[in-house]
Scaffold this active site. Structure first.
Site, PDB file in Angstrom:
ATOM      1  N   ASP A  53      -2.051   4.694   7.732  1.00 29.30           N
ATOM      2  CA  ASP A  53      -2.384   5.911   8.467  1.00 29.30           C
ATOM      3  C   ASP A  53      -2.877   5.534   9.863  1.00 29.30           C
ATOM      4  OD1 ASP A  53      -3.518   8.310   9.430  1.00 29.30           O
ATOM      5  OD2 ASP A  53      -4.066   8.967   7.432  1.00 29.30           O
ATOM      6  N   ASP A  71       0.859  -1.186   0.000  1.00 30.22           N
ATOM      7  CA  ASP A  71       0.000   0.000   0.000  1.00 30.22           C
ATOM      8  C   ASP A  71       0.890   1.229   0.000  1.00 30.22           C
ATOM      9  OD1 ASP A  71      -2.362   1.418  -0.074  1.00 30.22           O
ATOM     10  OD2 ASP A  71      -3.065   0.804   1.897  1.00 30.22           O
ATOM     11  N   ASP A  72       0.302   2.361  -0.340  1.00 24.83           N
ATOM     12  CA  ASP A  72       1.077   3.591  -0.347  1.00 24.83           C
ATOM     13  C   ASP A  72       1.376   4.073   1.060  1.00 24.83           C
ATOM     14  OD1 ASP A  72      -1.597   4.233   0.175  1.00 24.83           O
ATOM     15  OD2 ASP A  72      -1.677   5.917  -1.207  1.00 24.83           O
TER      16      ASP A  72
END
Length: 168
Positions: free
Chosen positions: A104, A100-101
């Site tokens: 969070d 994933d980027d």
């Protein structure tokens, strides 16, 4: 000025295509000694480009996706997480790499980890709340930083940094 944290340039982290590519390659370097992997699973949508970079660098040809949605719209409130597209090439993730980027809050990562507990989870960026949920990452940023990925941006003029400093 009553700007939200997302509009506050002091808490924004714009990422260029070149930087994303360099950092994606750095992630692949970190994963060299972890693999080999049977394939890669990109978390849509943000993980697709990093997954493509890592897949190229590690010469992975088996590529799958998992789609998890938590937003009502671009600026909408977070809703209940829904798996809109499960992976199709593995049942538990054994031997697979999830990319994933960003991690969070970790909510998406928790859902993906529950579905694929044996996979290796890697992200380019990690925030403190989600960092314990990933196995490998490249760059940690503060929880209150908003990362603008290249697909979120378009070229435009910006004010000099000096103008961002609060008056004394």
């Amino acid at each position: 000025m009553n700007a939200s944290k997302d509009d506050d340039p002091r808490r924004s982290f714009p990422v260029s295509w070149e930087e994303l590519h360099r950092t994606g390659r750095a992630l692949a370097w970190r994963l060299l000694d972890v693999g080999p992997f049977e394939g890669i699973i990109g978390i849509t949508r943000g993980g697709l480009v990093p997954a493509a970079i890592v897949a190229r660098e590690l010469e992975l040809r088996m590529i799958d996706t998992i789609g998890v949605s938590s937003y009502a719209g671009y600026d909408g409130p977070r809703g209940e997480l829904k798996v809109v597209k499960p992976p199709s090439l593995t049942q538990d993730g054994a031997g697979w790499l999830i990319v994933d980027d960003l991690v969070d809050t970790g909510e998406t990562a928790k859902v993906v980890r529950a579905m694929l507990p044996k996979a290796h989870f890697a992200t380019i960026y990690a925030k403190p709340a989600g960092r314990p949920l990933v196995d490998t990452f490249v760059t940690e940023v503060s929880q209150d930083t908003w990362i603008y990925f290249p697909w979120d941006l378009e070229p435009r003029p910006v004010d000099p940094i000096i103008g961002l400093r609060p008056p004394i």
